[in-house]
Design an enzyme around this catalytic site. Structure first.
Site, PDB file in Angstrom:
ATOM      1  N   ASN A   9      22.158  56.719  67.216  1.00 39.49           N
ATOM      2  CA  ASN A   9      23.469  56.268  66.711  1.00 39.49           C
ATOM      3  C   ASN A   9      23.829  54.809  67.724  1.00 39.49           C
ATOM      4  OD1 ASN A   9      26.247  56.022  66.129  1.00 39.49           O
ATOM      5  ND2 ASN A   9      26.849  57.736  67.331  1.00 39.49           N
ATOM      6  N   LYS A  11      26.072  52.810  67.122  1.00 35.40           N
ATOM      7  CA  LYS A  11      27.580  52.314  67.253  1.00 35.40           C
ATOM      8  C   LYS A  11      27.531  51.098  67.174  1.00 35.40           C
ATOM      9  CE  LYS A  11      27.913  56.376  70.700  1.00 35.40           C
ATOM     10  NZ  LYS A  11      28.526  57.084  71.654  1.00 35.40           N
ATOM     11  N   HIS A  94      32.090  61.777  63.814  1.00 34.99           N
ATOM     12  CA  HIS A  94      31.761  61.500  65.068  1.00 34.99           C
ATOM     13  C   HIS A  94      32.947  61.538  65.869  1.00 34.99           C
ATOM     14  CE1 HIS A  94      30.435  59.207  68.612  1.00 34.99           C
ATOM     15  NE2 HIS A  94      29.318  59.873  68.576  1.00 34.99           N
ATOM     16  N   GLU A  96      34.098  59.528  68.116  1.00 37.99           N
ATOM     17  CA  GLU A  96      34.837  58.237  68.114  1.00 37.99           C
ATOM     18  C   GLU A  96      35.833  57.956  67.008  1.00 37.99           C
ATOM     19  OE1 GLU A  96      31.374  55.999  69.379  1.00 37.99           O
ATOM     20  OE2 GLU A  96      31.417  57.047  71.285  1.00 37.99           O
ATOM     21  N   GLU A 166      27.973  67.718  69.780  1.00 32.40           N
ATOM     22  CA  GLU A 166      28.588  66.542  70.975  1.00 32.40           C
ATOM     23  C   GLU A 166      29.835  66.944  71.553  1.00 32.40           C
ATOM     24  OE1 GLU A 166      26.468  62.841  69.799  1.00 32.40           O
ATOM     25  OE2 GLU A 166      28.264  62.880  68.822  1.00 32.40           O
ATOM     26  N   GLY A 172      28.533  59.270  76.369  1.00 34.03           N
ATOM     27  CA  GLY A 172      28.695  57.612  77.150  1.00 34.03           C
ATOM     28  C   GLY A 172      29.092  57.726  78.491  1.00 34.03           C
ATOM     29  N   SER A 212      24.830  61.720  76.044  1.00 32.38           N
ATOM     30  CA  SER A 212      23.809  61.402  77.077  1.00 32.38           C
ATOM     31  C   SER A 212      22.645  62.070  77.148  1.00 32.38           C
ATOM     32  CB  SER A 212      24.694  61.544  78.576  1.00 32.38           C
ATOM     33  OG  SER A 212      25.936  60.846  78.608  1.00 32.38           O
TER      34      SER A 212
HETATM   35  P1  PGA Z   1      25.669  58.927  74.145  1.00 33.73           P
HETATM   36  O1  PGA Z   1      26.240  59.058  72.893  1.00 33.73           O
HETATM   37  O2  PGA Z   1      24.001  59.214  73.845  1.00 33.73           O
HETATM   38  O3  PGA Z   1      25.609  57.289  74.494  1.00 33.73           O
HETATM   39  O4  PGA Z   1      26.320  59.875  75.159  1.00 33.73           O
HETATM   40  C1  PGA Z   1      25.840  59.960  71.858  1.00 33.73           C
HETATM   41  C2  PGA Z   1      26.648  59.959  70.623  1.00 33.73           C
HETATM   42  O5  PGA Z   1      27.831  59.562  70.717  1.00 33.73           O
HETATM   43  O6  PGA Z   1      26.325  60.121  69.549  1.00 33.73           O
END
Ligand code: PGA
Length: 250
Positions: A9, A11, A94, A96, A166, A172, A212
């Site tokens: 992803n 982003k 997601h 976010e 998640e 993140g 992460s």
């Molecule tokens: P990350 O993001 O691996 O940077 O924690 C995962 C995601 O938001 O899909």
């Protein structure tokens, strides 16, 4: 047996030129992957990435889709538009999107239905935040998020959805759920699907872990019986790192 699926992803990262360079670097590194490999990229990168992945085992994904077929929805993209651009997979719900853009369980469900109807493969994100985990709401919350998002799909359609568990507190942040925590909550999601749609569908549906996930922790997570892959943010932006995640079994 469920085939693992590792998806990046990206982003809001990478211009078309940067996207093309990243995919070109990635292709030889992941060509022998035993899992499905997907990159979910910004819409401006679709054309560049589509061209670059041709003839490879990398699949193109988007990061969101609107539920309407067309109309006055400034800034949004329809499922048919994604299909026409060569997109195969789409991330929906997601955290976010839920946190910063007002996405609700209802709009997530609408988007899932539109994507499935158009023949896109959905990566549906669910997960609890820190307060919810500390208050022991995790299981109830992920069950609810999952079932409401799948509402209205047929059993066969549900079986093709990919769920990404998640935990919001792990995205993140460098904090990862422990292998056991991730396995346990994914097991809860699988059981909820099995209760509603039958044990065949529960056994078939692929559920990723995200938050992460990186070259260091991927092996432990993927050794868990319930975990069928990963949705990778930060570690998907560099070809060597992403390829180590994809090749976790090598
Ligand atoms: P990350 O993001 O691996 O940077 O924690 C995962 C995601 O938001 O899909």
């Amino acid at each position: 047996m469920r085939k693992p699926i590792i998806a990046g992803n990206w982003k809001m990262n990478k211009t078309p030129a940067e996207a093309e360079a990243l995919v070109n670097e990635l292709k030889p590194l992941v060509k022998d992957a035993a899992c499905d490999v997907v990159v979910c990229v910004p819409a401006v990168d679709f054309a560049a990435v589509k061209g670059a992945i041709e003839g490879s085992n990398i699949h193109l994904g988007a990061q969101n889709v609107h539920f309407a077929a067309s109309g006055a929805y400034t800034g949004e993209l329809s499922a048919d538009m994604l299909k026409a651009a060569g997109v195969e997979y789409v991330i929906i719900g997601h955290s976010e999107r839920r946190q910063y853009f007002g996405e609700t369980d209802k709009t997530v469900n609408q988007r899932v239905r539109a994507a499935v109807a158009a023949g896109l493969k959905v990566i549906l994100c669910v997960g609890e935040n820190k307060e919810e985990r500390e208050a022991s709401y995790t299981d109830a919350l992920v069950e609810y998020q999952t079932l409401i998002a799948l509402n209205g799909l047929t059993e066969a359609e549900v079986a093709d959805v990919i769920i990404a568990y998640e935990p919001v507190w792990a995205i993140g942040t460098g904090l990862t759920a422990t292998d056991e925590q991730a396995n346990e909550t994914i097991g809860v999601i699988r059981k909820a699907v099995a209760r509603k749609y039958g044990s065949d569908i529960g056994d078939k549906i692929r559920i990723q872990y995200g938050g992460s996930m990186n070259p260091k922790n991927v092996k432990g997570l993927m050794a868990q019986p319930e975990i069928d892959g990963g949705l990778i943010g930060g570690a998907s932006l560099k070809a060597p790192d992403f390829s180590l995640v994809v090749n976790y079994d090598k």
